[in-house]
Design a protein around this motif. Sequence first.
Motif, PDB file in Angstrom:
ATOM      1  N   CYS A   1     -13.798   5.941  -9.638  1.00  0.00           N
ATOM      2  CA  CYS A   1     -13.136   5.739 -10.935  1.00  0.00           C
ATOM      3  C   CYS A   1     -14.176   5.429 -12.004  1.00  0.00           C
ATOM      4  O   CYS A   1     -13.923   4.677 -12.958  1.00  0.00           O
ATOM      5  CB  CYS A   1     -12.105   4.620 -10.848  1.00  0.00           C
TER       6      CYS A   1
ATOM      7  N   LEU B   1     -15.358   0.259  -7.672  1.00  0.00           N
ATOM      8  CA  LEU B   1     -14.464   1.388  -7.385  1.00  0.00           C
ATOM      9  C   LEU B   1     -15.124   2.671  -7.904  1.00  0.00           C
ATOM     10  O   LEU B   1     -14.853   3.145  -8.999  1.00  0.00           O
ATOM     11  CB  LEU B   1     -13.111   1.138  -8.055  1.00  0.00           C
TER      12      LEU B   1
ATOM     13  N   THR C   1     -10.038   1.655   0.624  1.00  0.00           N
ATOM     14  CA  THR C   1      -9.802   0.277   0.163  1.00  0.00           C
ATOM     15  C   THR C   1      -9.433  -0.674   1.292  1.00  0.00           C
ATOM     16  O   THR C   1      -9.000  -1.790   1.046  1.00  0.00           O
ATOM     17  CB  THR C   1      -8.671   0.260  -0.886  1.00  0.00           C
TER      18      THR C   1
ATOM     19  N   THR D   1     -14.024   3.353  -2.686  1.00  0.00           N
ATOM     20  CA  THR D   1     -13.305   4.372  -3.446  1.00  0.00           C
ATOM     21  C   THR D   1     -11.818   4.109  -3.301  1.00  0.00           C
ATOM     22  O   THR D   1     -11.401   3.239  -2.531  1.00  0.00           O
ATOM     23  CB  THR D   1     -13.626   5.797  -2.935  1.00  0.00           C
ATOM     24  N   THR D   2     -11.026   4.859  -4.017  1.00  0.00           N
ATOM     25  CA  THR D   2      -9.574   4.684  -3.942  1.00  0.00           C
ATOM     26  C   THR D   2      -9.005   5.088  -2.589  1.00  0.00           C
ATOM     27  O   THR D   2      -7.867   4.744  -2.276  1.00  0.00           O
ATOM     28  CB  THR D   2      -8.875   5.491  -5.053  1.00  0.00           C
ATOM     29  N   THR D   3      -9.802   5.798  -1.817  1.00  0.00           N
ATOM     30  CA  THR D   3      -9.331   6.192  -0.478  1.00  0.00           C
ATOM     31  C   THR D   3      -9.935   5.349   0.634  1.00  0.00           C
ATOM     32  O   THR D   3      -9.624   5.546   1.803  1.00  0.00           O
ATOM     33  CB  THR D   3      -9.673   7.684  -0.202  1.00  0.00           C
TER      34      THR D   3
ATOM     35  N   THR E   1       0.813  -1.208   0.000  1.00  0.00           N
ATOM     36  CA  THR E   1       0.000   0.000   0.000  1.00  0.00           C
ATOM     37  C   THR E   1       0.847   1.258   0.000  1.00  0.00           C
ATOM     38  O   THR E   1       0.333   2.338  -0.178  1.00  0.00           O
ATOM     39  CB  THR E   1      -0.923   0.018   1.229  1.00  0.00           C
TER      40      THR E   1
ATOM     41  N   ARG F   1      -3.341   6.207 -10.513  1.00  0.00           N
ATOM     42  CA  ARG F   1      -2.659   6.171  -9.218  1.00  0.00           C
ATOM     43  C   ARG F   1      -2.961   4.864  -8.483  1.00  0.00           C
ATOM     44  O   ARG F   1      -2.080   4.277  -7.850  1.00  0.00           O
ATOM     45  CB  ARG F   1      -3.083   7.374  -8.369  1.00  0.00           C
ATOM     46  N   PHE F   2      -4.202   4.408  -8.575  1.00  0.00           N
ATOM     47  CA  PHE F   2      -4.599   3.166  -7.922  1.00  0.00           C
ATOM     48  C   PHE F   2      -3.812   1.989  -8.482  1.00  0.00           C
ATOM     49  O   PHE F   2      -3.341   1.123  -7.732  1.00  0.00           O
ATOM     50  CB  PHE F   2      -6.103   2.944  -8.109  1.00  0.00           C
TER      51      PHE F   2
ATOM     52  N   HIS G   1      -1.092   0.026  -6.076  1.00  0.00           N
ATOM     53  CA  HIS G   1      -1.504  -1.333  -5.734  1.00  0.00           C
ATOM     54  C   HIS G   1      -0.977  -2.354  -6.736  1.00  0.00           C
ATOM     55  O   HIS G   1      -1.534  -3.439  -6.886  1.00  0.00           O
ATOM     56  CB  HIS G   1      -3.036  -1.418  -5.648  1.00  0.00           C
TER      57      HIS G   1
ATOM     58  N   ARG H   1      -7.337   9.157 -10.815  1.00  0.00           N
ATOM     59  CA  ARG H   1      -7.377   8.294  -9.627  1.00  0.00           C
ATOM     60  C   ARG H   1      -7.099   6.833  -9.994  1.00  0.00           C
ATOM     61  O   ARG H   1      -6.410   6.121  -9.257  1.00  0.00           O
ATOM     62  CB  ARG H   1      -8.741   8.428  -8.937  1.00  0.00           C
ATOM     63  N   LEU H   2      -7.624   6.405 -11.126  1.00  0.00           N
ATOM     64  CA  LEU H   2      -7.435   5.020 -11.552  1.00  0.00           C
ATOM     65  C   LEU H   2      -5.958   4.711 -11.792  1.00  0.00           C
ATOM     66  O   LEU H   2      -5.449   3.673 -11.349  1.00  0.00           O
ATOM     67  CB  LEU H   2      -8.236   4.755 -12.826  1.00  0.00           C
TER      68      LEU H   2
END
Length: 337
Positions: free
Chosen positions: A296, A293, A332, A328-330, A5, A84-85, A89, A81-82
Amino acid sequence: MVAATDLPIPNFFDADKVDQVWRVPYQERAAQARQWAQQYQIPPASEDRQRTILLLIDVQNTFCLPDFELFVHGAVADNQRLCRFIYTHLAQISEIIVTLDTHTASQIFHPLFWVNPAGEHPLPLTTITLQEVESGYWQPNPHLLPSLPLADLESLQAYARYYVAQLAAKGKFPLTIWPYHSMLGGIGHALVSAVEEACFFHTVARQQQTRIELKGSHPLTENYSVLRPEVSHDPQGRPLMPLNTALIEHLLAGDRLIIAGQAKSHCVAWTVADLLSEIQQRDPQLAQRVYLLEDCMSPVVVPGVVDFSETADATFAGFAAAGMHRITTTTTTPLNL
């Protein structure tokens, strides 16, 4: 070893370029991905004890870039955001699967397919009703017959009536005439460059090929979902396109499935709905493996014309009630990513 992470975002990623088209420097990125995997001790995906699949639905220029045909407002930020995700990850995502909406001009949802008595084609975002087809106001374009899998004009006209009636009978969206989009061979068909770059980086770092699924190429049916067409059989009961059984089996064989993409109200929603239908027939507990998600993806909104935001929210509430996770990406943490 850096915790999964805590993986950093490679310095080549530029969020300000997510709304642009550019060439991915494959050789350079491949070398960087190999070095990245070595530096952070990222193992090949084949060694994962838990397989996490990331399904990206129609993250294409035609939907995601402001100057393209069916731009989904919110898609640029979604894809920032996608990306970065994916990078942060990288070590947990075992496989990335991308779907590509794939069209030609002479399909049933494009203007060229239909004509009125004055010889005019419908404007984009026109809704064609069964009454209009039965009255003859909108009829299929007879000049397209040689390029369609139908024997004669009578068969084409009968199919047009049947198709619009089937959409209504099955509770589907009414037939909407969309702007020409996702045209095979065109720039709009391609993945967003920044997302393509992230997928390629993942492929090399994890030594796991990104899987590409084409959808929507049959001229006589829509394909919001990658798993099945809107109308699956012709008036004689013959299949137009089969259920994508191979993809369904693959998705359900993973330990976790994360879904993102465009548009939330259409292709994402219908894909998830079809997947949920399969899950409920097999084992409703499988729904708990699915993570949506939501930061995204965005719904279709055309100011002053249509707004599918409420429809999308209600649909996703239903997915959650069935056991799927809205994240969401924040947020997870439930994934233990």
